[in-house]
Scaffold this active site. Structure first.
Site, PDB file in Angstrom:
ATOM      1  N   ASP A  34      -0.332   7.718   9.766  1.00  0.00           N
ATOM      2  CA  ASP A  34      -1.690   7.175   8.368  1.00  0.00           C
ATOM      3  C   ASP A  34      -2.147   9.055   8.611  1.00  0.00           C
ATOM      4  OD1 ASP A  34      -3.329   7.245   6.492  1.00  0.00           O
ATOM      5  OD2 ASP A  34      -4.224   5.613   7.221  1.00  0.00           O
ATOM      6  N   GLU A  51     -12.352   5.040   0.614  1.00  0.00           N
ATOM      7  CA  GLU A  51     -12.461   5.192   2.323  1.00  0.00           C
ATOM      8  C   GLU A  51     -13.591   5.738   2.742  1.00  0.00           C
ATOM      9  OE1 GLU A  51      -8.944   6.910   4.397  1.00  0.00           O
ATOM     10  OE2 GLU A  51      -7.549   6.991   2.539  1.00  0.00           O
TER      11      GLU A  51
END
Length: 1003
Positions: free
Chosen positions: A618, A808
């Site tokens: 990520d 997020e």
């Protein structure tokens, strides 16, 4: 003497002693932009002022004017501190209600900077043209903080380049005119705490002639087959297209490179002149002839050096490349395994490290780094787009990056990736699908596969072959800011929706990946990201995202790992580990970041599950690992991460990885495995044969056919939670009063990851709002967002409320967010529902707590985040389609119940998992007797393996239970009702009807 006097004296001596400075004595006096004595306030547009900005709430720096005895100019300087995780800096904008400034008479801008010796780059940006400072064209350069103490930094305007990663109005004319300037901005370093001081920003010197004239080439790299001729176009351009008033001379010559003069090519050299009066756009041609030597070999380079007098030279000299030829890996007829083995055997350690490196497109201020570091991949983060943000611009941008790979020995193409998590959501005008939470509500795997196919077609048509989707997280706590990226709380539901992988990739064996309408998919975030414990996050102000998943081994297998085995079986090409940590009860390790868990990546994913694709990290995730940077690299690579998403740190990663291998701390066998996996997918994608964009499908982007799929998905995602008196569907003859913050806002209904990472409210892209869809359906609609218009004379009200976009951890509950409606939305609900029968639509990424308002609401719909096609919502409101959606997550009564999920021992929600009323579908009669017959038939379907029949029988039983229950949903009813839906998804139809029978008895 005072420090200021000393500085002036030193500068004066330098002027007397240095010839270059002596010549500058004829320059006009410097013009102050900022002295930081208080003459410019801390303020924002439309007034003149200095203001801060950043990607997150803690990213903007703290600024103040500080009196300092060592101030280079006056008594005060601007000082600040920063600790930036995303991006941040400060801006000085000139007043928008006054004329712009003219900087065209000057050579550049300079400032005093107090160096801290960090070695970090400081980006300096100027604002050219446009309506005002926040609607201008941005040009940027940088300087390096590699000194200590005060230093005057000069930034010639010739060093500024057009900013390609962001333009507030999409760019204007791509010309640095300098006659309409609106101020400047400084971007501070990321990932380190720091302080700074700046003073005396001013314009200096006399304008450079080369600001008005430049020599450019048609491309930086010119590939040519061995024996062919490369043609380099050299063009003279001027600001405003005016002819040059002085001659411009270009000397050229081939020299250096890996090709051999006389053997591989015929050397060329010469000079040509653009005389005074030459029009802008005039072109000269240089040809380089290459020679055949009849041997198989890698690519060879022939630099063409250009020396320009009288104009700005090209940013870099062009390079002719003789294409690689005759080598086995280039033979498309050979099996992929043999091609990979051949190419891998030829690569150096540095080339292998480059293939394992992924950079952000915005980092490519020096695109030559693609070849210099042999990069394997680039990506666009959320909101990282070309200017203009069109399909053609995307294709041209990626092709330009891909062209750079031709200057490497083996011409290994890039694999470019984007987060197309609900359609090609970075692209303006693309078809934006409902977010995964809405797709989970459809319970329609075939439709979900079609949404994946539309996404793949639109993404690949812009030159992008790789999608960082789907998210296979199992959301277990709706306080998580990513919960809408999940298909639901039940792993069985998530598995059933993984048909999207076939929509994206095609057949499981990867044989469709080279098609112009398919992309490489990514299963993320491995593993347990949806199960993090509230309060466990240590990332900034996040509360749950990137936290710790605390599970037993059995819970890990049953809940979080199960969807990944399904993905591997479906042939998913890449997997992305989670930022979160995993803490498995009894293993004695405590919380360990997933990017460090070799037991899970190497052991479970690649070993037990048999995953043969590659693992991509990520965004900057390895920076969260313990130890120094070398330890970060060593730990992640050894754990099984094959490619690192290191957006701006690609140089550090590539060189560190090579160093670690040479030192024996990372095995070359592990590196070979990683590179082989990466190359395998590149060959499967057909990138070696067709590295450039195939734009034949671009006409389908945002097309009626694609939007029809999204519209149907939006319609099927709507979950009817309450419908007293059969208020829905509406009739077109009814006079409808529409209110609420999300009725007419395509940004809100699309949510995060729409054009930008966090998304935003407003008309961010093209499509249909819910209000527009209702009007197009033929309804008699009055709209008042805040419900301030008179309510009298209407038959029914529709109040569309819910959340504004987030993504997020920024959207975590407790990080500036909660699960309650805004005060304005509450007022709109109270006003409308107090005046007439009303329908409330909740547009959100997760359940909202309605509290004691529920009794006053006649019909309630969970609309989730339907995307750009609000007409799909109107379709079910007006009965063009039935309501068929079911809750993909449990709808709680209060935040105190969280987390609450199907299968919990204590389970007393507002609405259970799987709940969803329907319209236009008759409910079977007969009550308990009918349920008994349905149970017997479902058992027979179990024995016969008749899945479609069994599912239809369970659906009929569910309607009977919901009709009897009405709004009297007790814990005794809710638990078996929810468990029935899980049993349905796992193919236990008889047991599902038995559970529904128990729920019926409890109703």
């Amino acid at each position: 003497m005072p420090r200021t006097a000393l500085l002036v004296s030193t500068a004066l001596c330098a002027a007397l002693l240095t010839p270059a400075v002596s010549r500058a004595a004829a320059d006009p006096p410097a013009v102050a932009v900022d002295r930081f004595e208080g003459e410019v306030p801390f303020a924002a547009q439309p007034a003149e002022g200095i203001f801060t900005w950043g990607g997150d709430s803690d990213d903007p720096p703290a600024l103040q004017l500080t009196a300092r005895p060592d101030a280079p100019e006056g008594e005060k300087v601007l000082t600040g501190t920063y600790d930036i995780s995303g991006y941040g800096g400060f801006t000085h904008d000139f007043a928008a209600d006054r004329p712009a400034h003219d900087w065209s008479a000057h050579r550049g801008v300079r400032l005093w900077w107090e160096g801290q010796g960090t070695g970090r780059k400081i980006a300096f940006e100027i604002k050219d043209g446009g309506a005002h400072g926040e609607a201008s064209e941005l040009w940027t350069t940088s300087f390096t903080d590699d000194f200590t103490g005060w230093k005057q930094v000069e930034l010639p305007f010739t060093d500024f380049v057009y900013r390609t990663d962001y333009q507030p109005v999409g760019g204007i004319d791509h010309v640095l005119g300098l006659t309409q300037m609106w101020g400047y901005a400084l971007t501070l370093p990321v990932g380190v705490k720091g302080r700074f001081a700046v003073d005396g920003v001013e314009l200096y010197g006399t304008a450079d002639q080369s600001l008005r004239a430049a020599v450019t080439t048609d491309a930086a790299v010119h590939p040519v087959a061995e024996g062919g001729d490369a043609t380099v176009q050299v063009t003279l351009t001027t600001t405003g297209a005016a002819p040059v008033d002085q001659p411009v001379t270009v000397a050229y010559g081939t020299a250096g490179g890996t090709a051999r003069p006389g053997t591989d090519y015929t050397p060329v050299s010469g000079t040509f002149t653009f005389p005074a009066g030459t029009p802008s756009g005039t072109t000269r041609t240089v040809r380089v002839h290459t020679l055949k030597d009849r041997s198989a070999e890698p690519a060879e380079t022939i630099p063409l050096k250009l020396t320009v007098t009288g104009a700005k030279p090209p940013a870099e000299d062009p390079e002719v490349v003789v294409d690689a030829h005759g080598l086995p890996y280039l033979d498309a007829k050979l099996p992929v395994r043999r091609r990979v083995a051949d190419l891998l055997s030829r690569m150096s350690l540095e080339e292998k490290a480059g293939q394992m490196t992924q950079a952000e497109r915005g980092a490519m201020s020096a695109p030559g780094d693609i070849a210099a570091y042999g990069l394997g991949s680039l990506l666009s983060g959320g909101g990282s787009t070309p200017t203009p943000n069109t399909p053609d611009a995307w294709a041209k941008m990626i092709d330009a990056f891909q062209l750079r790979t031709r200057a490497t020995r083996f011409q290994i193409p890039l694999v470019y990736g984007v987060d197309a998590v609900h359609g090609h959501n970075n692209l303006a005008g693309a078809t934006v699908m409902p977010h995964n939470i809405g797709l989970g509500a459809t319970r329609d795997p075939a439709l979900v596969q079609r949404t994946g196919a539309v996404t793949a077609a639109e993404v690949r048509a812009t030159g992008v072959p790789w999608d960082f989707a789907p998210c296979l997280c199992v959301t277990r706590d709706e306080r998580w800011g990513r919960s809408y990226e999940s298909f639901g709380e039940d792993p069985a539901l998530v598995e059933s929706m993984e048909t999207i992988i076939q929509g994206l990739q095609g057949r499981a064996d990867g044989s469709d990946l080279d098609r112009a309408d398919k992309v490489l998919a990514t299963a993320k975030h491995f593993v347990g990201d949806g199960g993090t414990t509230y309060g466990s996050s240590t990332t900034g102000t996040y509360t749950i995202d990137q936290g710790v998943t605390e599970v037993t081994r059995q819970q890990l297998e049953a809940v979080h790992l199960a969807p990944y085995q399904e993905a591997v079986d479906r042939g998913v090409g890449t997997v992305m580990p989670s930022y979160s940590s995993l803490d498995i009860a009894g293993d004695g390790r405590g919380p360990v970041k997933m990017h460090a868990r070799g037991d899970m990546i190497n052991g479970v994913l690649k070993g037990r599950m048999g995953f043969d694709g590659f693992v991509i990290s990520d965004w900057n995730a390895i920076d969260q690992l313990p130890g120094d940077y070398a330890a970060h690299v060593r730990t992640a690579v050894t754990a099984g991460v094959d490619m690192m998403m290191v957006p701006y740190g690609y140089k550090d990663f590539a060189t560190t990885l090579a160093d670690e291998v040479r030192a024996g701390r990372v095995s070359e066998r592990r590196v070979d495995d990683a590179v082989a996996r990466i190359l395998t997918q590149k060959f499967r994608l057909g990138l070696f044969e067709h590295p450039y964009a195939d734009t034949r499908g671009a006409a389908g982007i945002g097309s009626a056919a694609h939007r029809a799929v999204a519209r149907r998905a939006a319609a099927e995602s709507q979950v009817l939670l309450k419908n007293d008196g059969g208020l829905l569907p509406l009739k077109t003859s009814q006079r409808v009063y529409v209110a609420g913050s999300n009725a007419d806002d395509i940004g809100n209904q699309s949510g995060g990851w729409t054009l930008t990472w966090q998304g935003s409210s407003g008309a961010v892209t093209t499509g249909t709002t819910i209000l527009q869809g209702m009007r197009a359906a033929g309804g008699h609609v009055t709209y008042s967002q805040d419900a301030s218009a008179p309510t009298a004379g209407h038959d029914v009200g529709v109040v569309v409320v819910g959340e504004t976009p987030y993504a997020e951890g920024v959207g975590d509950v407790g990080n500036g967010h909660d699960l309650r409606l805004s005060a304005a939305d509450q007022k709109a609900v109270d006003t409308v529902c107090g005046a007439m029968k009303c329908v409330v639509l909740v547009v959100s990424g997760r359940p909202q707590l309605l509290g004691d308002r529920l009794p006053g609401i006649d019909a309630l719909v969970a609309s989730w985040l339907p995307g750009t096609e609000g007409a799909g919502v109107a379709d079910v409101l007006y009965g063009r389609r039935p309501f068929t959606g079911q809750l993909p997550v449990t709808w709680p009564k209060s935040e105190a119940q969280l987390p609450i999920n199907v299968g919990d021992t204590a389970y007393d929600p507002q609405f259970p998992y799987g709940w969803g009323l329907t319209t236009l579908t008759p409910v079977p009669r007969g009550g308990a007797a009918t349920l008994e017959a349905l149970a017997a038939a479902a058992e027979a379907a179990d024995r016969a393996g008749a899945d479609r029949t069994g599912a239809a029988l369970v659906a009929r039983a569910r309607l009977i239970v919901q009709q009897k229950a009405g709004q009297h949903i007790t814990a005794a009813l809710a638990r078996p009702f929810a468990e029935a839906d899980h049993l349905l998804l796992t193919g236990h139809y008889g047991k599902a009807v038995d559970k529904l029978t128990a729920a019926y008895r409890a109703a």
